[in-house]
Design an enzyme around this catalytic site. Structure first.
Site, PDB file in Angstrom:
ATOM      1  N   SER A 213      27.059   8.205  55.894  1.00  0.00           N
ATOM      2  CA  SER A 213      26.821   7.599  54.579  1.00  0.00           C
ATOM      3  C   SER A 213      27.838   8.034  53.535  1.00  0.00           C
ATOM      4  CB  SER A 213      25.410   7.931  54.079  1.00  0.00           C
ATOM      5  OG  SER A 213      25.328   9.272  53.660  1.00  0.00           O
TER       6      SER A 213
ATOM      7  N   LYS B  38      24.775  13.847  49.073  1.00  0.00           N
ATOM      8  CA  LYS B  38      25.011  12.601  48.351  1.00  0.00           C
ATOM      9  C   LYS B  38      25.725  12.894  47.026  1.00  0.00           C
ATOM     10  CE  LYS B  38      22.917   9.613  51.081  1.00  0.00           C
ATOM     11  NZ  LYS B  38      22.895  10.513  52.243  1.00  0.00           N
TER      12      LYS B  38
END
Length: 241
Positions: A162, A200
């Site tokens: 991701s 993230k």
């Protein structure tokens, strides 16, 4: 090495099987471990099955067989898992990605001689679907001090894709400086709901927190601040070719 949640679930299932011969339901497991959703239980069961501690029996609902136990379970209350009482509910434990002595960079001096800093490898971090927080120090990696900066550091193996557009690939080693604060745009280790850890990009959106992937195949997660705890910021990345 089991995470604390994996340990607590294994012990709860084992004790329930000893008492009644019937494994607990997913709702009972969720309540016993103080998790917000059954998806966390699914991940823990899968992890225990992959590590050879339990077996799910085919064609039978709720059928779980305990194959083996860690020594700490076999000899009673474990120092890892903490006390469980009154129906198996775990108490007094807050998950944390960081444990033990961390790689500390001292203020530079002429006596340092460019010595490397031993940074503990603490397990894996998800760059994709969040996984349970890891708390097992497996080994240390030696890092040049000038790649770290001041403060305490730990390292995590990246799993998932991701963050590929930020140059972070599956299998990379992320070196993290321990901190509980972040600025918009920082790449952070975030603990979600005290049970899932992920890597993230951090942003504030009004009163909410956005955890942004660097891959358009993944969605941004928008969460209230009370569901997100910052564990550290990415400072370096290591990769083997």
């Amino acid at each position: 090495m089991l995470t604390r949640k994996q340990f607590e679930l294994l012990r709860f299932v084992h004790e329930r099987l000893k008492e009644s011969g019937v494994p607990p339901s997913f709702d009972e497991m969720k309540d016993a471990l103080d998790l917000r959703s059954k998806s966390g239980i699914h991940r823990l069961i899968t992890a225990l099955e992959e590590r050879g501690f339990i077996r799910r029996l085919p064609n039978r609902a709720r059928a779980i067989e305990v194959i083996k136990l860690p020594d700490s379970v076999q000899h009673g209350i474990s120092s890892i898992g903490g006390a469980m009482s009154g129906g198996g509910r775990a108490r007094g434990f807050t998950p944390n990605v960081i444990e033990g002595n961390l790689g500390r960079v001292r203020a530079s001096s002429e006596d340092d001689g460019g010595r490397p800093v031993a940074v503990p490898m603490m397990g894996r971090i998800a760059a994709g679907t969040p996984i349970e927080a890891i708390q097992s120090k497996s080994h240390v990696i030696n890092m040049p001090a000038d790649m770290l900066g001041a403060g305490d550091h730990f390292a995590l193996e990246v799993r998932g894709d991701s963050m590929i557009d930020a140059g972070i690939l599956d299998g990379d080693t992320a070196v993290i400086r321990k901190t509980d604060t972040a600025d918009t745009g920082d790449i952070v280790v975030a603990l979600i709901d005290e049970e899932e850890a992920t890597l993230k990009r951090f942003r504030r959106r009004g009163a909410s927190i956005a955890l942004e992937p660097a891959n358009t195949a993944y969605e941004v997660r928008i969460l209230p601040p009370n569901r997100v705890r910052i564990q550290g910021k990415l400072v370096s990345l290591l990769r083997r070719y």
